[in-house]
Design an enzyme around this catalytic site. Sequence first.
Site, mmCIF file in Angstrom:
data_model
loop_
_atom_site.group_PDB
_atom_site.id
_atom_site.type_symbol
_atom_site.label_atom_id
_atom_site.label_comp_id
_atom_site.label_asym_id
_atom_site.label_seq_id
_atom_site.Cartn_x
_atom_site.Cartn_y
_atom_site.Cartn_z
ATOM 1 C CB SER A 1 -0.927 -0.075 1.212
ATOM 2 O OG SER A 1 -1.857 0.951 1.183
ATOM 3 C CG HIS B 1 -4.500 -0.661 -0.793
ATOM 4 N ND1 HIS B 1 -4.106 -0.788 0.507
ATOM 5 C CD2 HIS B 1 -5.280 -1.738 -1.051
ATOM 6 C CE1 HIS B 1 -4.627 -1.903 1.025
ATOM 7 N NE2 HIS B 1 -5.339 -2.497 0.093
ATOM 8 C CG ASP C 1 -6.309 -5.106 2.735
ATOM 9 O OD1 ASP C 1 -6.856 -6.154 3.136
ATOM 10 O OD2 ASP C 1 -6.311 -4.742 1.547
#
Lengths: 276, 193
Positions: B11, B38, B131
Amino acid sequence: MNKTPATDNEELKELLESIRFVYGYDFTEYAEASIRRRIRHFMSANNFNSIRALNKTLLEEEDVFEQFIQETTVNVTEMFRDPSFYKSLQENVFVRLATYPFIKIWIAGSSTGEEVYSTAILLKERGLLERSVIYATDINQKALQTAKEGVYHLKKMKGYTSNYMKAGGQRSFSDYYVSQYDGALLDRSLRQNIVFSAHNLAADRSFNEFQLICCRNVLIYFNQQLQNKVIDLFYESLCPFGFLALGNKESLLFAESRKNFEEVDRKERIFIKTGQ
Amino acid sequence: MQYEAVVIGVSAGGLMVLSGILKELPGDYPMPLIVIQHRSKDERTLLEEVLQDKCVISIRQANEKERIDRSKVYFAPPDYHLLIERDHTFSLTCDDPVNFSRPSIDLLFETASEVYKDKLVAVILTGANRDGAEGIRAVRQRGGLTIAQDPATALFPDMPRAAIDTGSVQHILNAAKIKDLLLQLAKNRTDHA
Ligand SMILES: C[S@@+](CC[C@H](N)C(=O)[O-])C[C@H]1O[C@@H](n2cnc3c(N)ncnc32)[C@H](O)[C@@H]1O
């Protein structure tokens, strides 16, 4: 984790088969990874500790089944989702629709209706809505009900306004709704040319002939076989040189009948029926 | 152990680490690498292009229903979840975000571990959320190999730390060591082939 995945798969298959048998909903050809995950989710949220137990309850209790349908079908949608798609739709498709005296459009998997009203608004701005009928269909009755009501969260209107402008809307988006408490009630007159009804792409047949079919972000939930069947259904339901619009990540790349369609806008996934 | 696929979750602050790893991989790397990064939903394919310029291994965005091939790096398209099917193809979905993320690392890792079981390698790199932690747990439960970037070396340590906190991470390494391990796993594979 005390079960081997093989029995897990069999139980899942059994579950989907019995749902089909009892309720007529056919999920047997849905893309497996996602339906499996949503079923598992439903199980843990509702304290079922085996697929078997879930199966039994679903077959015995219709209201649990209703809830199951609500929670396992995905209804995520928005107005003017992918604005560049709507831009292309107006430029490449509406100009052709304008040549017909009477326009028939099918929006399949219309969910809670945002996409339907978006299309109606743009048709109206091009002076085409009055001679159009939009058939909006879905398997989810509750979503259809919301669609008919045409009331959405007021707080979403800001994002929708920006989408509308990017989509090439010609007026002010606020012309199309009035606020009521925290809801936005869409212009009633848009509904005059929309017919909402239940239709199951996995089981029901063609019901008319259309110049445009939009089926966006629905096929991704189906496996390859069911995708092929549904593409054939669309093919049958289109007039010669009718248009088919799919979602951003959906293509005819792996479809058997791709030869019967040509690309109109590759990036926006708009196709035209050519072969016979 | 002969691994069959590598999944990577990354991310905030990820581009540098990711390109540092991917650019060292040979064009015939014997496994597919499937990456969740992401990113903004308005960004369509720029990331793939930037990375491809630096790497020999082929980099692409995963297509709906596409077959998963070795020697390729697949990225999840922005704003869609990426799932693995049992017949080794991709599915995309636009379900609600999981842990505020779409694509979700957890979802990819969970579905990948159902398919590849103990033949899966899962890697969590830098990121500012959590996540991937549940995904790592699922991979480990099914016997897969789990790796996290050492939080002390990560631009944003939260994501690898959350993964490590599950107790399911086997290797905690800096980016260079992760790259070495991935190369080693490939070598084991060819040695046995
Ligand atoms: C993710 S929504 C897409 C909504 C909208 N078309 C869009 O692109 O924003 C998917 C919709 O497909 C519907 N659907 C799923 N299976 C279906 C089927 N077999 N027949 C008709 N509709 C179905 C779901 O109920 C849901 O409303």
